[in-house]
Scaffold this active site. Sequence first.
Site, PDB file in Angstrom:
ATOM      1  N   GLU A   1     -18.875 -20.013 -41.664  1.00 56.97           N
ATOM      2  CA  GLU A   1     -19.653 -21.091 -41.049  1.00 56.97           C
ATOM      3  C   GLU A   1     -18.907 -21.551 -39.809  1.00 56.97           C
ATOM      4  O   GLU A   1     -17.737 -21.938 -39.875  1.00 56.97           O
ATOM      5  CB  GLU A   1     -19.886 -22.257 -41.996  1.00 56.97           C
ATOM      6  CG  GLU A   1     -20.764 -23.339 -41.364  1.00 56.97           C
ATOM      7  CD  GLU A   1     -21.291 -24.362 -42.350  1.00 56.97           C
ATOM      8  OE1 GLU A   1     -21.542 -25.503 -41.902  1.00 56.97           O
ATOM      9  OE2 GLU A   1     -21.452 -24.042 -43.546  1.00 56.97           O
TER      10      GLU A   1
ATOM     11  N   ASP B   1     -10.866 -21.081 -31.800  1.00 52.24           N
ATOM     12  CA  ASP B   1     -12.082 -20.571 -31.190  1.00 52.24           C
ATOM     13  C   ASP B   1     -12.720 -19.546 -32.124  1.00 52.24           C
ATOM     14  O   ASP B   1     -12.116 -18.525 -32.446  1.00 52.24           O
ATOM     15  CB  ASP B   1     -11.710 -19.936 -29.849  1.00 52.24           C
ATOM     16  CG  ASP B   1     -12.894 -19.432 -29.060  1.00 52.24           C
ATOM     17  OD1 ASP B   1     -13.998 -19.349 -29.619  1.00 52.24           O
ATOM     18  OD2 ASP B   1     -12.707 -19.116 -27.868  1.00 52.24           O
TER      19      ASP B   1
ATOM     20  N   LYS C   1     -26.689 -29.618 -20.191  1.00 50.84           N
ATOM     21  CA  LYS C   1     -26.701 -29.461 -18.736  1.00 50.84           C
ATOM     22  C   LYS C   1     -26.657 -27.979 -18.356  1.00 50.84           C
ATOM     23  O   LYS C   1     -25.873 -27.213 -18.909  1.00 50.84           O
ATOM     24  CB  LYS C   1     -25.532 -30.213 -18.117  1.00 50.84           C
ATOM     25  CG  LYS C   1     -25.690 -31.728 -18.183  1.00 50.84           C
ATOM     26  CD  LYS C   1     -24.603 -32.453 -17.410  1.00 50.84           C
ATOM     27  CE  LYS C   1     -23.394 -32.690 -18.277  1.00 50.84           C
ATOM     28  NZ  LYS C   1     -22.430 -33.613 -17.618  1.00 50.84           N
TER      29      LYS C   1
ATOM     30  N   GLU D   1     -13.685 -24.829 -37.371  1.00 54.66           N
ATOM     31  CA  GLU D   1     -13.970 -26.155 -36.824  1.00 54.66           C
ATOM     32  C   GLU D   1     -12.745 -26.644 -36.049  1.00 54.66           C
ATOM     33  O   GLU D   1     -11.708 -26.922 -36.637  1.00 54.66           O
ATOM     34  CB  GLU D   1     -14.307 -27.130 -37.948  1.00 54.66           C
ATOM     35  CG  GLU D   1     -14.497 -28.572 -37.512  1.00 54.66           C
ATOM     36  CD  GLU D   1     -15.610 -28.712 -36.491  1.00 54.66           C
ATOM     37  OE1 GLU D   1     -15.278 -29.060 -35.337  1.00 54.66           O
ATOM     38  OE2 GLU D   1     -16.777 -28.470 -36.833  1.00 54.66           O
TER      39      GLU D   1
ATOM     40  N   ASP E   1     -31.870 -28.746 -33.706  1.00 55.85           N
ATOM     41  CA  ASP E   1     -32.958 -29.692 -33.465  1.00 55.85           C
ATOM     42  C   ASP E   1     -33.259 -29.843 -31.982  1.00 55.85           C
ATOM     43  O   ASP E   1     -34.048 -30.705 -31.595  1.00 55.85           O
ATOM     44  CB  ASP E   1     -32.611 -31.062 -34.059  1.00 55.85           C
ATOM     45  CG  ASP E   1     -31.338 -31.632 -33.473  1.00 55.85           C
ATOM     46  OD1 ASP E   1     -31.422 -32.598 -32.687  1.00 55.85           O
ATOM     47  OD2 ASP E   1     -30.257 -31.104 -33.773  1.00 55.85           O
TER      48      ASP E   1
ATOM     49  N   ASP F   1     -23.240 -27.746 -30.803  1.00 56.50           N
ATOM     50  CA  ASP F   1     -23.339 -28.535 -29.571  1.00 56.50           C
ATOM     51  C   ASP F   1     -24.294 -27.817 -28.622  1.00 56.50           C
ATOM     52  O   ASP F   1     -24.070 -26.661 -28.266  1.00 56.50           O
ATOM     53  CB  ASP F   1     -21.954 -28.658 -28.936  1.00 56.50           C
ATOM     54  CG  ASP F   1     -21.906 -29.701 -27.835  1.00 56.50           C
ATOM     55  OD1 ASP F   1     -22.905 -29.836 -27.098  1.00 56.50           O
ATOM     56  OD2 ASP F   1     -20.871 -30.373 -27.702  1.00 56.50           O
TER      57      ASP F   1
END
EC number: 2.1.1.33
Length: 265
Positions: free
Chosen positions: A96, A148, A174, A121, A206, A170
């Site tokens: 994950e 990473d 932009k 993470e 989402d 994330d």
Amino acid sequence: MAVLYAGRPVQKCERSRLMFNIDQPDSAPDNEDHDGDVVMHGQGSFFGRRKGHKLRAHQADLIENLLPHLSLQIDSPAPEPLTTLFDPPVEHMRLEIGFGGGEHLIAEALAHPDTGFIGAEPYVNGMAKILARIEAENIRNIRLFAGDASELLAWVPAGSLARIDLIHPDPWPKRRHWKRRFVQDATVAAMARALTPHGEFRFVCDIDGYTAWTLAHLLRAPCFDWLAQRADDWRKPWPNYTMTRYGRKAEREGRRANYLRFERL
């Protein structure tokens, strides 16, 4: 493969454009600031926050004393088979990427004790939260990586992962930051190398712009097949899905997530 959309058969590429506006740029304003500091490390290209709220004393203790026992060190070759990371060896391995508070990863590890999980993470507070759950529930089938995830994918042996999950990543809204999104042609190829044949990449998001971005990258990848046959396949969570804290927040704010599943051919 053709599927039904609005009562007529459409090809997968056409459907993805109809549903997620693949050919349109993201609509997020360019002056929207991302929450957190931008960092890079090693030879990879990780961007994101490393630390947020100050850790409580017990959280800091877990980072100092428990994390070293669970953390993967990728400066030496990975064990083959990768299942021998655990003692006794597990039957399957899953990854994950960006597990946040760890809600989904913990639930999956508890539900599948014969599967080994790697959670990647870089956010220290998220790492502290999952360490507390691992300690409290004596979970033995999770290993952790704080760097990473693209470097981790390069480290694991080819065909060693049964599934990769990327849940509410994330979105980097932009346009000039799109190169920082985890899903890129290079990472798609890296996931294809790491997954076993018929393994899965699962993606939850989402933000329609990032969903469209991900579909565009996976649909042009020859090693992956999108498994959706009808709209509910991407509109509804798969069975036994554990909603994350971020997912609940998105629902409260009126954003509906999409749930994508891709099979490694």
